[in-house]
Design a protein around this motif. Sequence first.
Motif, mmCIF file in Angstrom:
data_model
loop_
_atom_site.group_PDB
_atom_site.id
_atom_site.type_symbol
_atom_site.label_atom_id
_atom_site.label_comp_id
_atom_site.label_asym_id
_atom_site.label_seq_id
_atom_site.Cartn_x
_atom_site.Cartn_y
_atom_site.Cartn_z
ATOM 1 N N TRP A 1 56.412 -47.320 102.903
ATOM 2 C CA TRP A 1 56.751 -47.717 101.723
ATOM 3 C C TRP A 1 56.326 -47.277 100.590
ATOM 4 O O TRP A 1 54.768 -47.121 100.331
ATOM 5 N N LEU A 2 56.881 -46.296 99.835
ATOM 6 C CA LEU A 2 56.530 -45.572 98.693
ATOM 7 C C LEU A 2 56.554 -46.614 97.698
ATOM 8 O O LEU A 2 57.673 -46.949 97.092
ATOM 9 N N GLN A 3 55.636 -47.194 97.249
ATOM 10 C CA GLN A 3 55.632 -48.242 96.042
ATOM 11 C C GLN A 3 55.471 -47.727 94.710
ATOM 12 O O GLN A 3 54.643 -46.638 94.530
ATOM 13 N N VAL A 4 56.315 -48.175 93.658
ATOM 14 C CA VAL A 4 56.360 -47.632 92.336
ATOM 15 C C VAL A 4 56.711 -48.826 91.443
ATOM 16 O O VAL A 4 57.047 -49.792 91.697
ATOM 17 N N SER A 5 55.950 -48.710 90.288
ATOM 18 C CA SER A 5 56.279 -49.723 89.291
ATOM 19 C C SER A 5 57.441 -49.605 88.443
ATOM 20 O O SER A 5 58.171 -48.512 88.616
ATOM 21 N N ALA A 6 58.087 -50.549 88.005
ATOM 22 C CA ALA A 6 59.205 -50.465 87.136
ATOM 23 C C ALA A 6 59.410 -49.363 86.158
ATOM 24 O O ALA A 6 60.082 -48.455 85.935
ATOM 25 N N ALA A 7 58.141 -49.580 85.441
ATOM 26 C CA ALA A 7 57.909 -48.402 84.335
ATOM 27 C C ALA A 7 57.826 -46.973 84.773
ATOM 28 O O ALA A 7 58.503 -46.032 84.043
ATOM 29 N N THR A 8 57.213 -46.757 85.795
ATOM 30 C CA THR A 8 56.993 -45.335 86.258
ATOM 31 C C THR A 8 58.537 -44.989 86.883
ATOM 32 O O THR A 8 59.135 -43.833 86.452
ATOM 33 N N ALA A 9 59.329 -45.943 87.452
ATOM 34 C CA ALA A 9 60.610 -45.705 88.300
ATOM 35 C C ALA A 9 61.444 -45.138 87.010
ATOM 36 O O ALA A 9 62.225 -44.302 86.953
ATOM 37 N N VAL A 10 61.447 -46.077 85.921
ATOM 38 C CA VAL A 10 62.345 -45.682 84.746
ATOM 39 C C VAL A 10 62.176 -44.177 84.226
ATOM 40 O O VAL A 10 62.990 -43.558 84.017
ATOM 41 N N SER A 11 60.767 -43.969 83.928
ATOM 42 C CA SER A 11 60.549 -42.373 83.530
ATOM 43 C C SER A 11 60.965 -41.507 84.534
ATOM 44 O O SER A 11 61.493 -40.538 84.144
ATOM 45 N N ARG A 12 60.740 -41.946 85.779
ATOM 46 C CA ARG A 12 61.362 -40.784 86.829
ATOM 47 C C ARG A 12 62.802 -40.718 86.945
ATOM 48 O O ARG A 12 63.616 -39.670 87.207
ATOM 49 N N VAL A 13 63.563 -41.885 86.907
ATOM 50 C CA VAL A 13 64.814 -41.913 87.172
ATOM 51 C C VAL A 13 65.710 -41.488 85.919
ATOM 52 O O VAL A 13 66.635 -40.874 85.897
ATOM 53 N N GLY A 14 65.076 -42.070 84.811
ATOM 54 C CA GLY A 14 65.933 -41.786 83.468
ATOM 55 C C GLY A 14 67.363 -42.277 83.291
ATOM 56 O O GLY A 14 67.406 -43.410 84.010
ATOM 57 N N LEU A 15 68.237 -41.627 82.796
ATOM 58 C CA LEU A 15 69.485 -42.214 82.869
ATOM 59 C C LEU A 15 70.317 -41.390 83.719
ATOM 60 O O LEU A 15 71.445 -40.799 83.539
ATOM 61 N N ASN A 16 69.953 -41.322 84.930
ATOM 62 C CA ASN A 16 70.641 -40.556 86.248
ATOM 63 C C ASN A 16 72.142 -41.203 86.408
ATOM 64 O O ASN A 16 71.966 -42.233 87.240
#
Length: 168
Positions: free
Chosen positions: A98-113
């Motif tokens: 399980w690669l855990q990620v916070s919502a803040a980091t996920a948003v910065s990585r995903v952007g508006l994909n």
Amino acid sequence: MSRPVVLVGAPGSGKSTTGALLAERLGVPFTDVDTEIEQRAGRSIAAIFADDGEPAFRALEEQVTAELLERPGVLSLGGGAVLSPVTRAALRGHRVVWLQVSAATAVSRVGLNEARPLLLGNVRGRLIKLLAERTPLYAEVATERVETDARPPEEVVELLLAPEKSRA
């Protein structure tokens, strides 16, 4: 390696990037379930969602995942694959990270994909909701957990390759 190493986690956790790097280091094939579905269907996941609906996509995801779990290598599951009880059961006996990620980091990585149909609109709000819904399911299937927020994919791979005692 007769069974795959399986990566699970929310969108933006680094499953595809980390999976490709891990497979390269292990000298085994890498398969991203979402990419495999798109190739087999001949269209994007967004198109499958739009044309056929989420239930049709989830059924296809379940089928493709079950098939790919029989192959060696590194396998990256779609973020929502754990929603399926059948898939969760099929993961038993596998090394599931399980690669855990916070919502803040996920948003910065995903952007508006736009390729992520479940995140259209309020990306941050949708990710927070997805994390809340899926976190117990990721915890259920995981045999290991790695926090990815402050780690580049190369560091995550090093942790996954380290002897088990040093991962604790």
